[in-house]
Scaffold this active site. Sequence first.
Site, short mmCIF file in Angstrom:
data_model
loop_
_atom_site.label_atom_id
_atom_site.label_comp_id
_atom_site.label_asym_id
_atom_site.label_seq_id
_atom_site.Cartn_x
_atom_site.Cartn_y
_atom_site.Cartn_z
N GLU A 363 -48.12 12.29 7.36
CA GLU A 363 -49.13 13.34 7.16
C GLU A 363 -48.54 14.74 7.43
O GLU A 363 -49.19 15.60 8.01
CB GLU A 363 -50.41 13.04 7.96
CG GLU A 363 -50.99 11.69 7.53
CD GLU A 363 -52.45 11.50 7.78
OE1 GLU A 363 -53.17 12.49 7.98
OE2 GLU A 363 -52.88 10.34 7.75
C1 LIG Z 1 -44.87 4.31 8.03
C2 LIG Z 1 -45.20 5.39 7.04
C3 LIG Z 1 -46.48 5.47 6.52
C4 LIG Z 1 -46.80 6.45 5.57
N1 LIG Z 1 -48.04 6.45 4.99
C5 LIG Z 1 -48.26 7.26 3.90
C6 LIG Z 1 -49.48 7.14 3.15
O1 LIG Z 1 -50.37 6.34 3.46
N2 LIG Z 1 -49.62 7.92 2.04
C7 LIG Z 1 -48.67 8.81 1.65
O2 LIG Z 1 -48.87 9.48 0.64
N3 LIG Z 1 -47.52 8.96 2.36
C8 LIG Z 1 -47.29 8.19 3.46
N4 LIG Z 1 -46.11 8.31 4.17
C9 LIG Z 1 -45.09 9.25 3.72
C10 LIG Z 1 -44.89 10.43 4.67
O3 LIG Z 1 -45.98 11.28 4.62
C11 LIG Z 1 -43.56 11.09 4.29
O4 LIG Z 1 -42.52 10.21 4.69
C12 LIG Z 1 -43.40 12.46 4.92
O5 LIG Z 1 -44.30 13.38 4.37
C13 LIG Z 1 -41.97 12.99 4.75
O6 LIG Z 1 -41.55 12.90 3.44
P1 LIG Z 1 -40.11 12.25 3.12
O7 LIG Z 1 -40.05 10.93 3.81
O8 LIG Z 1 -39.91 12.26 1.66
O9 LIG Z 1 -39.08 13.19 3.82
P2 LIG Z 1 -38.44 14.54 3.20
O10 LIG Z 1 -39.51 15.37 2.60
O11 LIG Z 1 -37.29 14.16 2.34
O12 LIG Z 1 -37.91 15.24 4.50
C14 LIG Z 1 -36.68 14.89 5.13
C15 LIG Z 1 -36.47 15.86 6.29
O13 LIG Z 1 -36.36 17.20 5.78
C16 LIG Z 1 -37.32 18.03 6.41
N5 LIG Z 1 -37.79 19.04 5.46
C17 LIG Z 1 -38.21 18.85 4.17
N6 LIG Z 1 -38.58 20.02 3.65
C18 LIG Z 1 -38.41 20.97 4.59
C19 LIG Z 1 -38.63 22.37 4.66
N7 LIG Z 1 -39.13 23.06 3.62
N8 LIG Z 1 -38.31 23.02 5.79
C20 LIG Z 1 -37.83 22.34 6.86
N9 LIG Z 1 -37.61 21.02 6.88
C21 LIG Z 1 -37.90 20.35 5.76
C22 LIG Z 1 -38.43 17.09 6.84
O14 LIG Z 1 -39.21 17.66 7.89
C23 LIG Z 1 -37.63 15.88 7.29
O15 LIG Z 1 -37.15 16.06 8.58
C24 LIG Z 1 -45.81 7.38 5.17
C25 LIG Z 1 -44.53 7.31 5.72
C26 LIG Z 1 -44.20 6.33 6.62
C27 LIG Z 1 -42.79 6.26 7.15
#
Ligand SMILES: Cc1cc2nc3c(=O)[nH]c(=O)nc-3n(C[C@H](O)[C@H](O)[C@H](O)COP(=O)(O)OP(=O)(O)OC[C@H]3O[C@@H](n4cnc5c(N)ncnc54)[C@H](O)[C@@H]3O)c2cc1C
Length: 380
Positions: A363
């Site tokens: 989230e």
């Molecule tokens: C167990 C679990 C349950 C989940 N449940 C849901 C769900 O029900 N529905 C749903 O839609 N999603 C869900 N998610 C997804 C979750 O919301 C995302 O994993 C999260 O938003 C991060 O996206 P990403 O994994 O693609 O990481 P990325 O966006 O690739 O980020 C990787 C890293 O880069 C950092 N980063 C990225 N952009 C920036 C920026 N502009 N400035 C600084 N730092 C940055 C991030 O903070 C992170 O540390 C779930 C994830 C998990 C692991």
Amino acid sequence: MDFSLTEEHLMIRDAARDFAQTELLPGVIERDDKQTFPQELVRKMGELGFMGIMVDPKYGGSGMDTISYVLIMEELSKIDASASVMVSVNNSLVCYGLEAYGTEEQKQKYLTKLATGEQIGAFCLSEPEAGSDATSQATTAIDKGDHYILNGTKNWITNGGRSDVYLVIAQTDREKGHRGINAFIVEKGMEGFDIGPKEDKLGIRGSDTHTLQFNDVKVPKENRIGEDGFGFKFAMKTLSGGRIGIAAQALGIASGAYELALKYSKERKAFGTEICNHQAIAFKLADMYTEIEAARMLVMRAAWDKDQGNNYDMSSAMAKLYASKVAMEQSVEAVQIHGGNGFVKEYHVERLMRDAKITQIYEGTSEIQKIVISRGVIKG
Ligand SMILES: Cc1cc2nc3c(=O)[nH]c(=O)nc-3n(C[C@H](O)[C@H](O)[C@H](O)COP(=O)(O)OP(=O)(O)OC[C@H]3O[C@@H](n4cnc5c(N)ncnc54)[C@H](O)[C@@H]3O)c2cc1C
């Protein structure tokens, strides 16, 4: 300013505490180990009104406020954060989304079952190439007159396998950028909708997380939520409230770990005295308690803002950012206070430590919360 809880709030908190102790605690280690969560427990949470806490009773909900939601989330999370994430997603992303922005027909058809726990819902925004950057949606929904054709992949979807109703965000007009995004209600079993295998996770292992595939899924036009182009705003609005739920989950994980550590420190002896009498341990307990209380204030403030009709984008981001940090740091301290026993499953704190990590990721990661907060601060 009144910091005390009402009689009703105390009763709700006690009911959730009682349920967590009697129903969630037995088997929590095994569920974590096997990555399962029985439907029977979901049904019981529904019976207690935990699946539609803030939903109007005319749609089958409990008609409670956000403070009640936070209290329930904290109590469930102290024992089983896998249970509480199911509650959180169903309540603040799915039920809230439908109640606030759905049509009367959508509410009658879907919300009434979701609010009672008869059905469960999932919120599908994230994709392999669109996590933090949620505007980069690759999933498409092409307008075909009376229906849309949905294609794409969603990943990390909580309740992904067990849901009946999926709120899916998709791009309908790429040229319009985030104004060309819509949200759709997709039902399990629609042709072309496939659910991938369950993820094998570090924490919240009882919660099922899946990748979903949509291959030419025909979604009726009446299943679009809101006006054309409302989907991105819909996602951001629901997530803002969702963050209050996750902040409360983090608060529960932190306070659950703290309570276990406090109890253990009064029982375990070293050098002829209970370890709480060693100042190094006593000071850890002081820091834990202080930080948890500070997190509680932020979580309650965000819930209060929502209940008052105030804008809660900033307060929910601050609550999630801080409470998740406290959950991570203080669950590590709880393991430390348990010494070797903290490293094994039967003392529960290692699970709480593993569960804490996700609160800094889903989230909106902590970095994304800082973007929200800093924008608010600079805008003034
Ligand atoms: C167990 C679990 C349950 C989940 N449940 C849901 C769900 O029900 N529905 C749903 O839609 N999603 C869900 N998610 C997804 C979750 O919301 C995302 O994993 C999260 O938003 C991060 O996206 P990403 O994994 O693609 O990481 P990325 O966006 O690739 O980020 C990787 C890293 O880069 C950092 N980063 C990225 N952009 C920036 C920026 N502009 N400035 C600084 N730092 C940055 C991030 O903070 C992170 O540390 C779930 C994830 C998990 C692991």
